[in-house]
Design an enzyme around this catalytic site. Structure first.
Site, PDB file in Angstrom:
ATOM      1  N   GLU A  16      30.750  29.896  47.631  1.00  0.00           N
ATOM      2  CA  GLU A  16      30.807  30.028  46.047  1.00  0.00           C
ATOM      3  C   GLU A  16      29.873  28.984  44.790  1.00  0.00           C
ATOM      4  O   GLU A  16      30.423  28.573  45.138  1.00  0.00           O
ATOM      5  CB  GLU A  16      32.175  30.377  45.258  1.00  0.00           C
ATOM      6  CG  GLU A  16      32.488  31.286  43.453  1.00  0.00           C
ATOM      7  CD  GLU A  16      33.418  31.442  43.426  1.00  0.00           C
ATOM      8  OE1 GLU A  16      34.221  32.392  44.042  1.00  0.00           O
ATOM      9  OE2 GLU A  16      34.095  30.661  42.507  1.00  0.00           O
ATOM     10  N   GLY A 107      37.590  38.089  32.854  1.00  0.00           N
ATOM     11  CA  GLY A 107      37.243  36.237  32.219  1.00  0.00           C
ATOM     12  C   GLY A 107      38.422  35.915  30.971  1.00  0.00           C
ATOM     13  O   GLY A 107      39.344  36.413  31.123  1.00  0.00           O
ATOM     14  N   HIS A 147      48.502  35.523  38.452  1.00  0.00           N
ATOM     15  CA  HIS A 147      48.016  35.673  37.566  1.00  0.00           C
ATOM     16  C   HIS A 147      48.791  34.732  35.775  1.00  0.00           C
ATOM     17  O   HIS A 147      49.776  35.113  36.227  1.00  0.00           O
ATOM     18  CB  HIS A 147      47.567  36.578  36.766  1.00  0.00           C
ATOM     19  CG  HIS A 147      46.311  35.855  35.817  1.00  0.00           C
ATOM     20  ND1 HIS A 147      46.544  36.090  34.490  1.00  0.00           N
ATOM     21  CD2 HIS A 147      44.604  35.874  36.296  1.00  0.00           C
ATOM     22  CE1 HIS A 147      45.635  35.442  33.745  1.00  0.00           C
ATOM     23  NE2 HIS A 147      44.427  35.366  34.639  1.00  0.00           N
TER      24      HIS A 147
HETATM   25  P1  FAD Z   1      43.512  41.824  35.498  1.00  0.00           P
HETATM   26  O1  FAD Z   1      42.869  41.734  36.123  1.00  0.00           O
HETATM   27  O2  FAD Z   1      42.658  42.066  34.353  1.00  0.00           O
HETATM   28  O3  FAD Z   1      43.941  40.200  35.125  1.00  0.00           O
HETATM   29  C1  FAD Z   1      44.531  39.339  34.022  1.00  0.00           C
HETATM   30  C2  FAD Z   1      46.203  39.438  33.614  1.00  0.00           C
HETATM   31  O4  FAD Z   1      46.521  40.904  32.935  1.00  0.00           O
HETATM   32  C3  FAD Z   1      47.048  39.316  34.656  1.00  0.00           C
HETATM   33  O5  FAD Z   1      48.037  38.943  34.618  1.00  0.00           O
HETATM   34  C4  FAD Z   1      47.330  40.887  34.550  1.00  0.00           C
HETATM   35  O6  FAD Z   1      48.571  41.306  35.647  1.00  0.00           O
HETATM   36  C5  FAD Z   1      47.488  41.963  33.866  1.00  0.00           C
HETATM   37  N1  FAD Z   1      47.203  43.296  33.981  1.00  0.00           N
HETATM   38  C6  FAD Z   1      45.883  43.858  34.179  1.00  0.00           C
HETATM   39  N2  FAD Z   1      45.768  44.949  34.598  1.00  0.00           N
HETATM   40  C7  FAD Z   1      46.713  44.806  32.978  1.00  0.00           C
HETATM   41  C8  FAD Z   1      47.259  46.359  32.329  1.00  0.00           C
HETATM   42  N3  FAD Z   1      46.732  47.717  32.971  1.00  0.00           N
HETATM   43  N4  FAD Z   1      47.903  46.372  32.074  1.00  0.00           N
HETATM   44  C9  FAD Z   1      48.700  45.134  31.765  1.00  0.00           C
HETATM   45  N5  FAD Z   1      48.017  44.081  31.785  1.00  0.00           N
HETATM   46  C10 FAD Z   1      47.268  43.775  32.672  1.00  0.00           C
HETATM   47  N6  FAD Z   1      36.230  33.459  35.333  1.00  0.00           N
HETATM   48  C11 FAD Z   1      34.843  33.273  34.871  1.00  0.00           C
HETATM   49  O7  FAD Z   1      35.068  33.180  33.688  1.00  0.00           O
HETATM   50  N7  FAD Z   1      34.139  33.425  35.629  1.00  0.00           N
HETATM   51  C12 FAD Z   1      34.168  33.388  36.545  1.00  0.00           C
HETATM   52  O8  FAD Z   1      32.876  33.061  37.033  1.00  0.00           O
HETATM   53  C13 FAD Z   1      35.054  33.312  37.147  1.00  0.00           C
HETATM   54  N8  FAD Z   1      35.401  33.497  38.199  1.00  0.00           N
HETATM   55  C14 FAD Z   1      36.229  33.879  39.378  1.00  0.00           C
HETATM   56  C15 FAD Z   1      36.686  34.358  41.011  1.00  0.00           C
HETATM   57  C16 FAD Z   1      37.853  34.820  41.395  1.00  0.00           C
HETATM   58  C17 FAD Z   1      37.422  34.654  43.064  1.00  0.00           C
HETATM   59  C18 FAD Z   1      39.039  34.301  40.954  1.00  0.00           C
HETATM   60  C19 FAD Z   1      39.980  34.753  41.195  1.00  0.00           C
HETATM   61  C20 FAD Z   1      38.848  34.126  39.517  1.00  0.00           C
HETATM   62  C21 FAD Z   1      37.680  33.838  38.700  1.00  0.00           C
HETATM   63  N9  FAD Z   1      37.729  33.953  37.453  1.00  0.00           N
HETATM   64  C22 FAD Z   1      36.955  33.850  36.462  1.00  0.00           C
HETATM   65  C23 FAD Z   1      38.817  33.672  36.618  1.00  0.00           C
HETATM   66  C24 FAD Z   1      39.040  34.792  35.660  1.00  0.00           C
HETATM   67  O9  FAD Z   1      38.644  35.905  34.523  1.00  0.00           O
HETATM   68  C25 FAD Z   1      40.429  34.668  35.056  1.00  0.00           C
HETATM   69  O10 FAD Z   1      41.124  34.856  35.720  1.00  0.00           O
HETATM   70  C26 FAD Z   1      41.088  35.802  33.642  1.00  0.00           C
HETATM   71  O11 FAD Z   1      42.308  35.254  33.350  1.00  0.00           O
HETATM   72  C27 FAD Z   1      41.541  36.385  34.953  1.00  0.00           C
HETATM   73  O12 FAD Z   1      40.809  37.490  35.519  1.00  0.00           O
HETATM   74  P2  FAD Z   1      41.236  38.993  36.608  1.00  0.00           P
HETATM   75  O13 FAD Z   1      39.512  39.822  36.696  1.00  0.00           O
HETATM   76  O14 FAD Z   1      42.311  38.839  37.495  1.00  0.00           O
HETATM   77  O15 FAD Z   1      41.544  39.848  35.302  1.00  0.00           O
END
Ligand code: FAD
Length: 286
Positions: A16, A107, A147
């Site tokens: 990455e 994000g 998370h």
């Molecule tokens: P989600 O899957 O939406 O989860 C976020 C929170 O919401 C969790 O607590 C989950 O339990 C909750 N949730 C999910 N769905 C629901 C629902 N339907 N109802 C209620 N609650 C819900 N960030 C950047 O800005 N740029 C990057 O390039 C980047 N790369 C990353 C790469 C990896 C491998 C990882 C693990 C993280 C990365 N991040 C990046 C960080 C990421 O954007 C953050 O951790 C963000 O806060 C959560 O993203 P997510 O896609 O896991 O969100």
């Protein structure tokens, strides 16, 4: 090449990178990419800045890699703070540039601000990417230690299983204890989700910075390891960090991980040392 087609019997190796912010950092990334491409990675991925600030820079690097290297590059796309039409335009550009792998992320909203835009959660982006005519391979993020915004472990796992079942595979946040990964897989299996989960491994080259990231991600830091690494500097620290990361990779592969995703921090030395010790991976050279 779709990353999901590479995830099979032989472990994958991926790196990455993040988009550089100035010319010096750009030069360093080019050198790192040149050096690590010789290890024949299965694929690489490129992050985007918080709030999707660097989507343009991410896009340029990902398209360049896809058009100049034998391995695919996966674009990180965040949705919070964006409109649906912004994201559709971005996906159209990726498709036109020959990119087929997207890591769909929520994000983070800027500190303390309310979420604006058309998206709140990553699963909404997964649905949009899935519906795009390009037929992208879709990855999502997983957090072995849950998370930090989650209301509870069970709900976090349920949301993750629902999101991952719509996607092709997951990549995890970094962690230091193999049991966290094994527990995550068991919890997903109990929710009837058996999609591949690639563990993200962070070599601790800069303990102070990694401590800060860990605090933000809710990752537990092994104090013994960190104090040991803090006591080293220069080449000694790089070698000790590589050794510790390799030990974790070894345990993860023994536990059945489909590959290793290394957080490079755009540096090649430590990744090179780890890669040299890993078993033969599914690569794009031979
Ligand atoms: P989600 O899957 O939406 O989860 C976020 C929170 O919401 C969790 O607590 C989950 O339990 C909750 N949730 C999910 N769905 C629901 C629902 N339907 N109802 C209620 N609650 C819900 N960030 C950047 O800005 N740029 C990057 O390039 C980047 N790369 C990353 C790469 C990896 C491998 C990882 C693990 C993280 C990365 N991040 C990046 C960080 C990421 O954007 C953050 O951790 C963000 O806060 C959560 O993203 P997510 O896609 O896991 O969100």
């Amino acid at each position: 090449m779709r990353v999901s087609d590479l995830l099979g019997n032989q472990p994958t190796l991926s790196y990455e990178f993040f988009p550089p912010s100035d010319e010096e950092a750009q030069r360093r990334l080019a050198e790192t990419l040149e050096e690590l491409s010789q290890t024949g990675p299965s694929f690489v991925s490129v992050t985007c800045g918080a709030g999707g600030a660097s989507h343009d820079r991410t896009q340029k690097i990902v398209v360049d890699i896809c058009n100049s290297q034998p391995f695919p590059a996966m674009a990180h796309v965040t949705c919070v703070g964006h409109t649906r039409s912004d994201i559709v335009a971005l996906l159209d550009n990726y498709a036109a540039g020959g990119v087929v792998n997207i890591l769909a992320l929520a994000g983070d909203p800027p500190d303390g601000s309310a979420i604006i835009g058309d998206f709140k959660y990553a699963f909404e982006l997964v649905e949009l990417v899935r519906s795009h005519p390009a037929g992208f391979c879709v990855a999502v993020a997983a957090h072995p230690e849950v998370h930090p915004r989650s209301l509870g472990r069970n709900s976090d796992r349920q949301h993750l299983a629902a999101k991952l079942n719509m996607a092709d595979f997951a990549v995890t946040q970094f962690f230091f204890d193999v049991d966290d990964y094994v527990r995550l897989l068991d919890e997903l299996a109990a929710l009837r989700c058996d999609k591949p989960v690639l563990p993200g491994v962070m070599p601790v080259i800069w303990p102070k910075s990694v401590r800060r990231y860990a605090e933000m991600n809710g990752s537990a830091v092994p104090e013994g390891l960190f104090s040991r690494l803090e006591a080293f500097s220069g080449r000694d620290r790089i070698e000790a960090a590589a050794e510790a990361a390799w030990e974790l990779c070894d345990k993860l592969l023994a536990a059945g991980a489909p590959g290793i995703h290394l957080y490079t921090l755009n540096r090649c030395e430590v990744s090179r040392l780890i890669t040299n010790k890993l078993p033969r991976h599914k690569n794009t050279i031979s």
